[in-house]
Design a protein around this motif. Structure first.
Motif, PDB file in Angstrom:
ATOM      1  N   ARG A  44       0.827  -1.200   0.000  1.00 52.46           N
ATOM      2  CA  ARG A  44       0.000   0.000   0.000  1.00 52.46           C
ATOM      3  C   ARG A  44       0.864   1.254   0.000  1.00 52.46           C
ATOM      4  O   ARG A  44       1.949   1.259   0.552  1.00 52.46           O
ATOM      5  CB  ARG A  44      -0.924   0.008   1.219  1.00 52.46           C
ATOM      6  CG  ARG A  44      -1.971  -1.084   1.205  1.00 52.46           C
ATOM      7  CD  ARG A  44      -2.885  -0.959   2.402  1.00 52.46           C
ATOM      8  NE  ARG A  44      -2.139  -1.009   3.661  1.00 52.46           N
ATOM      9  CZ  ARG A  44      -2.645  -0.713   4.837  1.00 52.46           C
ATOM     10  NH1 ARG A  44      -3.893  -0.311   4.935  1.00 52.46           N
ATOM     11  NH2 ARG A  44      -1.917  -0.806   5.926  1.00 52.46           N
ATOM     12  N   GLY A  45       0.369   2.291  -0.639  1.00 61.19           N
ATOM     13  CA  GLY A  45       1.098   3.549  -0.668  1.00 61.19           C
ATOM     14  C   GLY A  45       1.405   4.027   0.737  1.00 61.19           C
ATOM     15  O   GLY A  45       0.519   4.041   1.603  1.00 61.19           O
ATOM     16  N   GLY A  46       2.641   4.383   0.984  1.00 63.04           N
ATOM     17  CA  GLY A  46       3.039   4.823   2.315  1.00 63.04           C
ATOM     18  C   GLY A  46       3.532   3.697   3.199  1.00 63.04           C
ATOM     19  O   GLY A  46       3.821   3.918   4.374  1.00 63.04           O
ATOM     20  N   SER A  47       3.636   2.478   2.625  1.00 61.47           N
ATOM     21  CA  SER A  47       4.127   1.332   3.394  1.00 61.47           C
ATOM     22  C   SER A  47       5.518   0.938   2.922  1.00 61.47           C
ATOM     23  O   SER A  47       5.998   1.396   1.884  1.00 61.47           O
ATOM     24  CB  SER A  47       3.174   0.139   3.252  1.00 61.47           C
ATOM     25  OG  SER A  47       1.890   0.446   3.743  1.00 61.47           O
ATOM     26  N   GLU A  48       6.162   0.065   3.684  1.00 61.17           N
ATOM     27  CA  GLU A  48       7.447  -0.505   3.307  1.00 61.17           C
ATOM     28  C   GLU A  48       7.307  -2.021   3.287  1.00 61.17           C
ATOM     29  O   GLU A  48       6.456  -2.592   3.976  1.00 61.17           O
ATOM     30  CB  GLU A  48       8.539  -0.067   4.294  1.00 61.17           C
ATOM     31  CG  GLU A  48       8.753   1.445   4.311  1.00 61.17           C
ATOM     32  CD  GLU A  48       9.751   1.892   5.363  1.00 61.17           C
ATOM     33  OE1 GLU A  48      10.622   1.079   5.741  1.00 61.17           O
ATOM     34  OE2 GLU A  48       9.662   3.049   5.810  1.00 61.17           O
ATOM     35  N   ILE A  49       8.150  -2.676   2.498  1.00 63.62           N
ATOM     36  CA  ILE A  49       8.060  -4.130   2.377  1.00 63.62           C
ATOM     37  C   ILE A  49       9.429  -4.698   2.036  1.00 63.62           C
ATOM     38  O   ILE A  49      10.200  -4.072   1.296  1.00 63.62           O
ATOM     39  CB  ILE A  49       7.005  -4.537   1.312  1.00 63.62           C
ATOM     40  CG1 ILE A  49       6.783  -6.048   1.303  1.00 63.62           C
ATOM     41  CG2 ILE A  49       7.385  -4.017  -0.060  1.00 63.62           C
ATOM     42  CD1 ILE A  49       5.548  -6.470   0.514  1.00 63.62           C
TER      43      ILE A  49
END
Length: 290
Positions: free
Chosen positions: A147-152
């Protein structure tokens, strides 16, 4: 400083999993949000940046994110934590999203793909391969679905297992956790001296190249001759539907077989010098194979 992926890296150090050999990471939430807005809302780069700043309540100083510096610095820290080796960030190939065009976002959507700013690192027998740059990948991949604004982060171990961790973007909480870990005396004995890596190698990947061609039939023939002379094999050629950016000539996307960026750059320089009717508008590393 290490980003929202800190808890995952802490898990790696606390649990007995097989030796990590390679990881892919989207570690800069702001650039990920900008790309997500462009992809899903059809906004221009400038509009997406303004929208992302408003959503994140951030200031105007996001240049480190947009130019890939945030991704690069965090990648160097993550390499140290995961592989136990130090590499000077200046030695890592880094490119940002500041020159990204909506045309490539739309072409990626036509192809069922997404563009994301990705850090990749692979370590084996004291040899380190690493890059930090925008890559194009199938939309079904975890790295594309964050999701936009997330890190993975997607990590592979030597036993063939994969580990994926998604998290919110970097926050004050994640920063404090990192500081506390660094100050925790009980973990001092666990710290090992980092191996210094003086030479960084590039990956061989397929590449996406978007050209503007004038007199497409003849120019394409000359373009393919240059690729053949520079020993770059073409996997396929695609003519996209989107064309609003081109004022003259036609757009064409070329997909190469696996090569290094240095080899690609050499061919691109030859094209620029010898073929004035072909202009390279964009190039992205393709991530679709382990």
């Amino acid at each position: 400083a290490i980003g929202g992926t800190f808890p995952f890296i802490k898990i790696l150090s606390d649990c007995s999993i097989s030796k990590p050999v390679k990881f892919y990471v989207q570690n800069d939430a702001f650039s990920g949000l900008v790309l997500s807005i462009m992809e899903k809302d059809g906004k221009t780069f400038e509009e997406a940046v303004c929208d992302a700043r408003w959503r994140e309540n951030s200031d105007d100083n996001n240049n480190f994110s947009l130019h890939g510096i945030c991704c690069l610095n965090r990648l160097a820290l993550q390499i140290a934590e995961i592989f136990g080796c130090f590499v000077n960030p200046d030695k890592i190939l880094c490119r940002g999203i500041n020159n990204l065009s909506n045309t490539d976002i739309e072409i990626a959507k036509e192809l069922g793909m997404s563009i994301r700013l990705i850090g990749i690192a692979e370590y084996d027998c004291n040899s380190l391969k690493v890059i930090a740059e925008p890559c194009i990948m199938p939309g079904r991949y975890f790295l594309a679905q964050a999701r936009g604004g997330s890190e993975i982060i997607y990590l592979k171990t030597e036993d063939g297992q994969s580990h994926v961790y998604a998290c919110p973007g970097s926050s004050q909480e994640s920063i404090v956790r990192g500081i506390v870990k660094d100050l925790d005396c009980s973990s001092c004995n666990e710290n090992k001296e980092l191996r210094i890596i003086d030479e960084v190698k590039d990956f061989e990947n397929r590449f996406y190249l978007r050209f503007n061609l004038i007199n497409i039939t003849d120019t394409l023939s000359e373009l393919l001759k240059i690729f053949a002379k520079t020993n770059i094999e073409i996997e396929k050629i695609y003519q996209p539907k989107v064309s609003h950016e081109t004022t003259e000539g036609e757009q064409l996307v070329v997909f190469t077989n696996p090569i290094t960026r240095n080899k690609l750059n050499s061919a691109v320089e030859t094209i620029a010098n010898k073929l004035k009717l072909a202009t390279l508008k964009a190039d992205f590393r393709i991530i679709d194979r382990g």
